[in-house]
Design a protein around this motif. Structure first.
Motif: not given
Length: 458
Positions: A177-188, A243-244, A228-233, A211-216
């Motif tokens: 159970g989650l309210d918000v997910l902070l993801d890296d690569g959008a795998h989850l 970072d990059n 779901t809403a996704v903020m493009a960090v 970048t590799s997460g936002l593309t898919p």
């Protein structure tokens, strides 16, 4: 006779021992070959500082010592010590977290698990969130995972998992159970959509780091299946520009240099091919050149290829430029390093990276560094602390925007005010001042006419 590689070695030792950044850092040098060390640090983005200033690193080549802020470079110690050291050097994230009230919010952190991610998790909990942590098996520092468990965190991170066991662990993390997910690569995020879309529909939203997460995710949005809403960090300037480029550039190239030194190979005069000239590729190419490699670039985007040429790099087809070279993939695209490229290359490494960036079977040719994964993670400690301080500050600001705006499902950009807020705080803690903005037309903001013809008839 002095060691011609002493400047490079002491700089890499500083980065390895501290996980701190060189670009933008004040420095002072002493010793017989101080001029060579000075020049190397300038190429890496260091700022000469003859007088003590916050964050200054001092190198003494003769004594072979390193000082930070006038004191010997401290030993970070065990995982708890590394986390504490990282936190002491993450003031921007700390300031952004202080702006949030996360009382009762269930926040999942699904990122590379190392000391900086632990600091992010600590900051979230201190603002009232119920925090759970997930990390992929090949992106887990077991000691850091145990340190967080000792602090009472629910941590799903086990380097021994693979296949069905890894999938089961990820599903269990999501179903808790989650309210918000902070993801890296959008795998989850993608797994939740594929596995049980009902889970996603209960989220306030997510924040995506790469970048590799936002593309898919944008492909999912275009197909009408992103729920779901996704903020493009990743798209924030204070993330991608630092970072990059600077973070991944330094951490990957230094990890490569460390691994090669173990094998008696130096970067000096080593032919190197960077695949991809986005922000990661730009950083990798610049750091390889700073350490003396002969750098070339292969790029499918004509504008980026042209940019690489204007930055002074030879460009051309990857297969032709890979012969006998260190090939570094910086695309974030699967199968970038094909079997044909690896067959003629001397060494292959991945910077940043997604699973399978080296094509299956290509490992049978060149020497593959870091197991073919993101070399700054598999063979080092990830991006430098100050860089992740900026990235996680953007994450925290994005979380605040998500909670404030409650946007509809889709990928959402952060406003320019987030970049300004994070950048101003970063400059403040570094003691750097800038001029205030001024109106472009102080004499008449409402006059759209060209001033060139102001004297003519109207």
């Amino acid at each position: 006779m002095t060691d011609p590689r002493a400047p490079e070695r002491i700089v890499r030792r500083f980065a390895r021992a501290s996980n701190l950044m060189l670009a933008g850092r004040p420095f002072a040098v002493r010793g017989v070959d101080a001029s060579g060390l000075h020049d190397l640090l300038v190429r890496l983005g260091g700022i000469p500082s003859p007088h003590p200033t916050p964050g200054r690193v001092e190198f003494d080549l003769d004594a072979d010592t390193i000082a930070l802020d006038g004191e010997p470079l401290p030993e970070r110690g065990d995982a708890a010590g590394r986390i504490a050291f990282a936190r002491a050097h993450m003031p921007v994230s700390t300031a952004m977290a202080a702006r949030l009230d996360l009382t009762g919010l269930r926040v999942g952190v699904a990122m590379v698990l190392e000391p900086k991610t632990a600091v992010l998790s600590l900051l979230l909990r201190e603002r009232g969130a119920e925090v759970s942590v997930y990390a992929h098996p090949d992106e887990t520092d077991p000691a850091v995972a145990e340190a967080l468990r000792a602090e009472g965190y629910a941590v799903t991170a086990d380097p021994s998992l693979s296949g069905a066991e890894e999938l089961a662990a990820a599903r269990a993390f999501l179903r808790a159970g989650l309210d918000v997910l902070l993801d890296d690569g959008a795998h989850l995020i993608r797994l939740a959509h594929d596995d049980d879309p009902g889970l996603v529909e209960g989220w306030i939203g997510a924040c995506e780091e790469t970048t590799s997460g936002l593309t898919p995710l944008r492909r999912m949005q275009d197909a009408g299946i992103l729920r779901t809403a996704v903020m493009a960090v990743n798209d924030a300037r204070t993330k991608t520009m630092f970072d990059n480029r600077y973070g991944t550039g330094q951490s990957c190239v230094f990890a490569i240099a460390d691994l090669l030194e173990e094998r008696g190979i130096t970067l000096t005069d080593q032919p190197a091919l960077v695949l991809g000239y986005g922000p990661v590729g730009q950083g990798v190419a610049a750091h390889l050149r700073a350490l003396g490699a002969e750098v070339r670039v292969a790029e499918t985007d004509p504008v980026r290829a042209l940019e690489a040429r204007h930055d002074g790099f030879c460009t051309g087809p990857a297969r032709e430029l890979a012969a006998g070279a260190l090939v570094v993939s910086a695309t974030g695209v699967p199968a970038t390093v094909t079997a044909d490229i690896a067959a003629t290359a001397r060494i292959v490494a991945v910077a940043g990276g997604v699973p399978g960036e080296i094509e299956t079977g290509a490992e049978n040719g060149a020497l593959v560094l870091g197991g073919g994964g993101a070399v700054n993670i598999t063979a080092a400690e990830g991006n430098p602390i100050e860089i992740m301080d900026l990235s996680f500050a953007v994450q925290l600001a994005a979380l605040g925007e998500l909670l404030r705006r409650r946007p509809a499902p889709g990928v959402h950009a952060l406003g320019p005010e987030v970049d300004e807020l994070v950048a101003r705080e970063a400059l403040r803690v570094r003691g750097a001042e800038i001029d205030p903005p001024r109106p472009l037309d102080p004499e008449g903001l409402d006059d759209w006419r060209s001033p060139r013809y102001a004297g003519g008839a109207r």
